[in-house]
Design a protein around this motif. Structure first.
Motif, PDB file in Angstrom:
ATOM      1  N   LEU A 119      -3.778   0.911  -1.805  1.00 37.26           N
ATOM      2  CA  LEU A 119      -5.098   0.497  -1.320  1.00 37.26           C
ATOM      3  C   LEU A 119      -4.996  -0.238   0.010  1.00 37.26           C
ATOM      4  CD1 LEU A 119      -6.651  -0.708  -4.691  1.00 37.26           C
ATOM      5  CD2 LEU A 119      -7.439   1.234  -3.331  1.00 37.26           C
ATOM      6  N   GLN A 120      -4.006  -1.125   0.113  1.00 38.56           N
ATOM      7  CA  GLN A 120      -3.821  -1.883   1.354  1.00 38.56           C
ATOM      8  C   GLN A 120      -3.438  -0.959   2.508  1.00 38.56           C
ATOM      9  OE1 GLN A 120      -4.380  -5.231   1.943  1.00 38.56           O
ATOM     10  NE2 GLN A 120      -4.105  -4.558   4.057  1.00 38.56           N
ATOM     11  N   ARG A 121      -2.551   0.025   2.227  1.00 37.37           N
ATOM     12  CA  ARG A 121      -2.135   0.961   3.265  1.00 37.37           C
ATOM     13  C   ARG A 121      -3.312   1.808   3.746  1.00 37.37           C
ATOM     14  NH1 ARG A 121       2.633   3.876   4.234  1.00 37.37           N
ATOM     15  NH2 ARG A 121       3.740   1.980   3.605  1.00 37.37           N
ATOM     16  N   VAL A 122      -4.133   2.284   2.827  1.00 37.31           N
ATOM     17  CA  VAL A 122      -5.305   3.089   3.199  1.00 37.31           C
ATOM     18  C   VAL A 122      -6.217   2.291   4.114  1.00 37.31           C
ATOM     19  CG1 VAL A 122      -7.423   4.173   2.334  1.00 37.31           C
ATOM     20  CG2 VAL A 122      -5.250   4.557   1.145  1.00 37.31           C
ATOM     21  N   GLU A 123      -6.532   1.068   3.704  1.00 42.27           N
ATOM     22  CA  GLU A 123      -7.438   0.226   4.495  1.00 42.27           C
ATOM     23  C   GLU A 123      -6.864  -0.056   5.887  1.00 42.27           C
ATOM     24  OE1 GLU A 123     -10.010  -3.849   3.772  1.00 42.27           O
ATOM     25  OE2 GLU A 123      -7.981  -3.749   2.940  1.00 42.27           O
ATOM     26  N   SER A 134     -13.346   7.447  17.056  1.00 41.82           N
ATOM     27  CA  SER A 134     -14.531   7.188  16.238  1.00 41.82           C
ATOM     28  C   SER A 134     -14.598   8.110  15.029  1.00 41.82           C
ATOM     29  CB  SER A 134     -15.796   7.360  17.084  1.00 41.82           C
ATOM     30  OG  SER A 134     -15.901   8.689  17.571  1.00 41.82           O
ATOM     31  N   ASP A 135     -13.940   9.271  15.117  1.00 40.99           N
ATOM     32  CA  ASP A 135     -13.982  10.264  14.037  1.00 40.99           C
ATOM     33  C   ASP A 135     -12.640  10.261  13.311  1.00 40.99           C
ATOM     34  OD1 ASP A 135     -14.604  12.324  12.348  1.00 40.99           O
ATOM     35  OD2 ASP A 135     -14.770  13.866  13.899  1.00 40.99           O
ATOM     36  N   VAL A 136     -12.612   9.676  12.113  1.00 44.31           N
ATOM     37  CA  VAL A 136     -11.384   9.568  11.337  1.00 44.31           C
ATOM     38  C   VAL A 136     -11.601  10.176   9.956  1.00 44.31           C
ATOM     39  CG1 VAL A 136      -9.709   7.996  10.278  1.00 44.31           C
ATOM     40  CG2 VAL A 136     -10.648   7.489  12.549  1.00 44.31           C
ATOM     41  N   GLU A 137     -10.707  11.085   9.590  1.00 46.73           N
ATOM     42  CA  GLU A 137     -10.753  11.677   8.249  1.00 46.73           C
ATOM     43  C   GLU A 137      -9.595  11.120   7.435  1.00 46.73           C
ATOM     44  OE1 GLU A 137     -10.370  16.061   6.037  1.00 46.73           O
ATOM     45  OE2 GLU A 137     -11.155  15.917   8.084  1.00 46.73           O
ATOM     46  N   PHE A 138      -9.919  10.720   6.178  1.00 43.70           N
ATOM     47  CA  PHE A 138      -8.869  10.268   5.274  1.00 43.70           C
ATOM     48  C   PHE A 138      -8.787  11.211   4.080  1.00 43.70           C
ATOM     49  CE2 PHE A 138      -7.620   8.219   1.314  1.00 43.70           C
ATOM     50  CZ  PHE A 138      -6.301   7.917   1.645  1.00 43.70           C
ATOM     51  N   SER A 139      -7.557  11.623   3.745  1.00 45.01           N
ATOM     52  CA  SER A 139      -7.320  12.490   2.595  1.00 45.01           C
ATOM     53  C   SER A 139      -6.536  11.754   1.521  1.00 45.01           C
ATOM     54  CB  SER A 139      -6.541  13.741   3.009  1.00 45.01           C
ATOM     55  OG  SER A 139      -7.328  14.609   3.780  1.00 45.01           O
ATOM     56  N   ALA A 140      -7.053  11.818   0.296  1.00 44.99           N
ATOM     57  CA  ALA A 140      -6.344  11.257  -0.857  1.00 44.99           C
ATOM     58  C   ALA A 140      -5.507  12.381  -1.457  1.00 44.99           C
ATOM     59  CB  ALA A 140      -7.345  10.711  -1.874  1.00 44.99           C
ATOM     60  N   GLU A 141      -4.268  12.508  -0.990  1.00 43.22           N
ATOM     61  CA  GLU A 141      -3.427  13.622  -1.437  1.00 43.22           C
ATOM     62  C   GLU A 141      -3.287  13.626  -2.959  1.00 43.22           C
ATOM     63  OE1 GLU A 141       1.025  15.526  -0.626  1.00 43.22           O
ATOM     64  OE2 GLU A 141       0.594  13.457  -0.075  1.00 43.22           O
ATOM     65  N   ASP A 142      -3.362  14.840  -3.525  1.00 42.52           N
ATOM     66  CA  ASP A 142      -3.278  15.054  -4.977  1.00 42.52           C
ATOM     67  C   ASP A 142      -4.433  14.380  -5.708  1.00 42.52           C
ATOM     68  OD1 ASP A 142      -2.002  16.444  -6.999  1.00 42.52           O
ATOM     69  OD2 ASP A 142      -0.740  14.754  -7.590  1.00 42.52           O
ATOM     70  N   THR A 146      -5.460  12.502  -9.678  1.00 44.39           N
ATOM     71  CA  THR A 146      -5.541  11.044  -9.579  1.00 44.39           C
ATOM     72  C   THR A 146      -6.526  10.505 -10.614  1.00 44.39           C
ATOM     73  OG1 THR A 146      -5.057  11.106  -7.204  1.00 44.39           O
ATOM     74  CG2 THR A 146      -6.164   9.135  -8.039  1.00 44.39           C
ATOM     75  N   ARG A 147      -6.208   9.353 -11.233  1.00 38.34           N
ATOM     76  CA  ARG A 147      -7.153   8.724 -12.158  1.00 38.34           C
ATOM     77  C   ARG A 147      -8.435   8.401 -11.399  1.00 38.34           C
ATOM     78  NH1 ARG A 147      -5.360   4.165 -12.822  1.00 38.34           N
ATOM     79  NH2 ARG A 147      -3.378   4.343 -11.700  1.00 38.34           N
ATOM     80  N   VAL A 148      -9.571   8.848 -11.934  1.00 37.33           N
ATOM     81  CA  VAL A 148     -10.812   8.810 -11.162  1.00 37.33           C
ATOM     82  C   VAL A 148     -11.223   7.391 -10.760  1.00 37.33           C
ATOM     83  CG1 VAL A 148     -11.737  11.002 -11.973  1.00 37.33           C
ATOM     84  CG2 VAL A 148     -12.148   8.923 -13.316  1.00 37.33           C
ATOM     85  N   GLU A 149     -11.020   6.407 -11.629  1.00 36.60           N
ATOM     86  CA  GLU A 149     -11.420   5.044 -11.286  1.00 36.60           C
ATOM     87  C   GLU A 149     -10.639   4.552 -10.063  1.00 36.60           C
ATOM     88  OE1 GLU A 149     -10.447   6.015 -14.250  1.00 36.60           O
ATOM     89  OE2 GLU A 149     -12.294   5.917 -15.454  1.00 36.60           O
ATOM     90  N   PHE A 150      -9.342   4.887 -10.011  1.00 39.11           N
ATOM     91  CA  PHE A 150      -8.543   4.492  -8.852  1.00 39.11           C
ATOM     92  C   PHE A 150      -8.964   5.288  -7.614  1.00 39.11           C
ATOM     93  CE2 PHE A 150      -4.493   4.880  -6.344  1.00 39.11           C
ATOM     94  CZ  PHE A 150      -4.499   3.578  -5.864  1.00 39.11           C
ATOM     95  N   LEU A 151      -9.274   6.560  -7.789  1.00 36.98           N
ATOM     96  CA  LEU A 151      -9.714   7.389  -6.670  1.00 36.98           C
ATOM     97  C   LEU A 151     -10.983   6.823  -6.044  1.00 36.98           C
ATOM     98  CD1 LEU A 151      -9.265   9.954  -4.972  1.00 36.98           C
ATOM     99  CD2 LEU A 151     -10.594  11.216  -6.686  1.00 36.98           C
ATOM    100  N   VAL A 154     -10.003   3.963  -3.836  1.00 36.19           N
ATOM    101  CA  VAL A 154      -9.345   4.428  -2.605  1.00 36.19           C
ATOM    102  C   VAL A 154     -10.386   4.907  -1.599  1.00 36.19           C
ATOM    103  CG1 VAL A 154      -7.874   6.236  -1.633  1.00 36.19           C
ATOM    104  CG2 VAL A 154      -7.144   5.017  -3.697  1.00 36.19           C
ATOM    105  N   ILE A 155     -11.323   5.732  -2.079  1.00 36.43           N
ATOM    106  CA  ILE A 155     -12.355   6.270  -1.189  1.00 36.43           C
ATOM    107  C   ILE A 155     -13.216   5.145  -0.626  1.00 36.43           C
ATOM    108  CG2 ILE A 155     -14.394   7.754  -1.088  1.00 36.43           C
ATOM    109  CD1 ILE A 155     -13.062   9.460  -3.312  1.00 36.43           C
ATOM    110  N   ASP A 156     -13.552   4.182  -1.471  1.00 37.76           N
ATOM    111  CA  ASP A 156     -14.357   3.047  -1.031  1.00 37.76           C
ATOM    112  C   ASP A 156     -13.636   2.267   0.078  1.00 37.76           C
ATOM    113  OD1 ASP A 156     -16.583   1.214  -1.203  1.00 37.76           O
ATOM    114  OD2 ASP A 156     -15.234  -0.179  -2.226  1.00 37.76           O
ATOM    115  N   LYS A 157     -12.327   2.052  -0.095  1.00 33.55           N
ATOM    116  CA  LYS A 157     -11.543   1.357   0.927  1.00 33.55           C
ATOM    117  C   LYS A 157     -11.557   2.130   2.247  1.00 33.55           C
ATOM    118  CE  LYS A 157      -9.558  -2.361  -0.955  1.00 33.55           C
ATOM    119  NZ  LYS A 157      -9.732  -3.730  -0.388  1.00 33.55           N
TER     120      LYS A 157
END
Length: 514
Positions: A119-123, A134-142, A146-151, A154-157
Motif C-alpha cells: 500500500l505504501q509503495r503504491v501511494e 498528469s496522466d498516470v495509470e496504475f495496474s494491480a498485477e494479478d 487478489t483478495r477483494v477487500e485488499f484490492l 490498493v485502488i483507493d490508495k
C-alpha cells in the motif's frame, strides 16, 4: 447515453513479449502509425527501462506519432518511472503506466512484501509519477487473484495519490466472465471516488476467455480495454482487439449502450502487417482475420451465401477492410493497376519500394497463372523496413538426393563484387545456409524454420520464415518464391542483412573476397 470505450493497444509492449518476437524501431513506428490511424486511444509503446532499444522505440513513437496518447510501462520504482518519463515526455499526450502485484501469491513469493508495504509503495510511486505527468495509470498485477477487500484498498490508495486510470488485470487468464464482471461491479460499488477515474481491464487468454472477460468487464462498468492485434502477448496472449471491436460492432443489439472510436475497415491490413513483422502467422480459423473467416467451401454454405449473404455471414468482409471481390492481376497488368491494388490493401509504398515490389510481381506473374491478394501481400512483406541490403542473391545451385550428400553453391553480391561459396549439409536447405554463412563471413544459430503456401495450387507462392540468433539477439527473416529453395535462401539472407543492420558490420570476419 452510450459509453465510449477507450482502446488501449499494447501490441508493442505485451505483444512483443511473445516468445521469438523482436521488432526494430522502424517496424514499431509503422505499427504505431497504423494504430493511430485506426483510432486507438492509447498506444503502450514499450517498457522503457527494459533495454536501450525499448527506450529508443518508445521515445521515437512519442515524438513522431500524433493524435494518440503514448504510454510507457514501468515498475513501481523511481528509476523505472524516471526512464518512462524520459521516453514519453515529448508525446502530445504522455502517460506513465506503473504497476505492482497485489495477490497473496505474488506478494509472498515475488515481492516478499507485506500488505502495508505494498500500500505504501503504491501511494508513493503513483505520487512520484504524478510529479512528472498528469496522466498516470496504475495496474494491480494479478488483480483477479487478489483478495477483494485488499484490492479495494490498493485502488483507493492509487486514486488518492493521483492515478487517472486504474487497471484491473487478469494477469494469468484465471477468471471467468461472470466472476470478472462481478469484480468490476464490486469495485465500482466499494471504492470511493472510483467514478473520477477510468477503470481499465487487461485480460490474458490462458483459458481462452480474454475477449469474453473483457466484454463482461465493459458491461459492468469498465471504460478502457487493453488489447493487442491478433491477440499477441505472453503465454496464450491477450484479448484480441479485432475480436473485441467486432464483437461490439456486430452485436449492437446487445451492446447497445457501448461505442468505440475504431475504424474497423483498417483491421485486416494491420493484422497482416503485425503478423508479417512479428513472424507469428495468423491461424486460418482465427476469428475475424483468419484466412477462413470469410471463406465458404461447403456446397450448402455456398448456396446460402449466394442467395443471401446473411445466411452464413454475420458481418461483411468490407467491414474489416477485406475486399469481397478482388481484381485478378497477371503478367499483362500494368504498374498503375498494381499500385492501385496495393493502396486498396492498405499499403502506401515509397517509389523505391514500389519499384522493387512491381519487379518482384512481374517475375512472379511469369511463373503463376493468377496472382491473388495474398501473393501481393507476401511480396510486399518480404522486405522489412529499416534493413539495409548488405548482400543480395545472385544465383544458387543445389545438388541433393536420397543417396548423395546434399551440396549447395550460392553466389551473393556485395558492393559490386560476387562472392561464391559451396558447402555440404544435412539436406539441401542446411547446405545452402552453410554456403551462405561461408560467403558472408559469420555464423548464425538457427532457432526455427517454417514454410507455408501463400495460396492454393501447385504453382503457389511459398513463404518461408526463419528465426535465428546472433550474439544472443533473436532475428526474423522472410522470403517468398514459387521455388521453396529460393524462398529459404531469401529468408536466410534477410536474417543475415538484419544481423548486419542491427549488430553492425564488425560481426563479419576478415575475408579476402570482401
Amino acid at each position: 447515453m452510450p459509453v465510449r470505450i477507450k482502446i488501449f493497444d499494447t501490441t508493442l509492449r505485451d505483444g512483443e513479449q511473445t516468445p521469438g518476437v523482436n521488432l526494430n524501431i522502424q517496424e514499431k513506428l509503422e505499427i504505431a502509425k497504423r494504430l493511430a490511424k485506426m483510432g486507438v486511444d492509447v498506444i503502450e509503446a514499450g517498457f522503457a527501462i527494459a533495454s536501450p532499444g525499448d527506450f529508443e522505440a518508445v521515445k521515437a513513437i512519442a515524438e513522431n506519432v500524433k493524435g494518440v496518447k503514448v504510454a510507457s510501462l514501468s515498475r513501481a520504482l523511481e528509476k523505472d518511472i524516471d526512464r518512462a518519463w524520459e521516453a514519453v515526455k515529448n508525446a502530445e499526450s504522455p502517460r506513465i503506466h506503473t504497476f505492482l502485484a497485489t495477490s497473496d501469491i505474488h506478494m509472498k513469493y515475488k515481492l516478499r512484501m507485506t500488505e502495508e508495504e505494498v500500500l505504501q509503495r503504491v501511494e508513493t510511486m503513483v505520487a512520484y509519477a504524478k510529479r512528472y505527468c498528469s496522466d498516470v495509470e496504475f495496474s494491480a498485477e494479478d488483480a483477479s487473484r487478489t483478495r477483494v477487500e485488499f484490492l479495494y484498498r490498493v485502488i483507493d490508495k492509487a486514486i488518492k495519490a493521483g492515478a487517472t486510470v486504474v487497471n484491473i488485470p487478469d494477469t494469468v487468464g484465471y477468471a471467468t466472465p461472470e466472476e470478472f464482471g462481478n469484480l468490476i461491479k464490486n469495485i465500482k460499488n466499494n471504492v470511493p471516488d472510483i467514478d473520477k477515474v477510468d477503470i481499465s481491464v487487461h485480460c490474458h487468454n490462458d483459458l481462452g476467455l480474454a475477449v469474453a472477460n473483457t466484454l463482461a468487464a465493459i458491461m459492468n462498468g469498465a471504460t478502457q480495454a487493453e488489447c493487442t492485434i491478433n491477440g499477441l502477448g505472453e503465454r496464450a496472449g491477450n484479448a484480441a482487439m479485432e475480436e473485441l471491436i467486432m464483437g461490439i460492432s456486430t452485436r449492437k443489439d446487445y451492446y447497445n449502450n457501448i461505442t468505440h472510436g475504431i475504424d474497423t475497415t483498417r483491421i485486416y491490413s494491420i493484422s497482416r502487417l503485425v503478423s508479417s513483422m512479428t513472424g507469428v502467422n495468423v491461424q486460418p480459423n482465427k476469428a475475424i482475420v483468419g484466412a477462413n473467416a470469410f471463406a465458404h467451401e461447403s456446397g450448402i454454405h455456398q448456396h446460402g451465401v449466394l442467395s443471401e449473404k446473411s445466411t452464413y455471414e454475420i458481418m461483411t468482409p468490407e467491414s474489416i477492410g477485406l475486399k469481397q471481390n478482388t481484381m485478378v492481376l497477371g503478367k499483362l497488368s500494368g504498374r498503375h493497376a498494381f499500385e492501385e491494388r496495393l493502396k486498396e490493401l492498405g499499403y502506401n509504398l515509397s517509389p523505391e519500394e514500389l519499384n522493387r515490389a512491381f519487379n518482384d510481381f512481374k517475375i512472379l506473374a511469369d511463373k503463376k497463372k493468377t496472382i491473388l491478394d495474398q501473393d501481393i501481400e507476401a511480396l510486399v512483406r518480404e522486405k522489412a523496413p529499416g534493413i539495409q541490403e548488405f548482400f543480395e542473391l545472385d544465383s544458387f545451385q543445389i545438388s541433393s538426393g536420397n543417396k548423395v550428400i546434399s551440396t549447395a553453391m550460392v553466389s551473393l553480391r556485395r558492393n559490386g563484387d560476387v562472392i561464391t561459396e559451396a558447402a555440404t549439409g544435412d539436406g539441401p536447405i542446411d547446405a545452402a545456409f552453410n554456403a551462405m554463412e561461408r560467403a558472408v563471413g559469420f555464423n548464425l544459430d538457427l532457432q526455427d524454420y517454417s514454410i507455408k503456401a501463400v495460396t492454393e495450387g501447385k504453382d503457389a507462392l511459398g513463404e518461408v520464415t526463419v528465426r535465428a540468433s546472433k550474439d544472443g539477439k533473436m532475428l526474423i527473416g522472410r522470403g517468398v518464391s514459387t521455388d521453396i529453395m529460393e524462398a529459404s535462401i531469401k529468408a536466410y539472407l534477410n536474417v543475415i542483412n538484419r544481423a548486419l543492420s542491427e549488430l553492425g558490420e564488425e560481426i563479419i570476419k576478415v575475408k579476402a573476397a570482401l
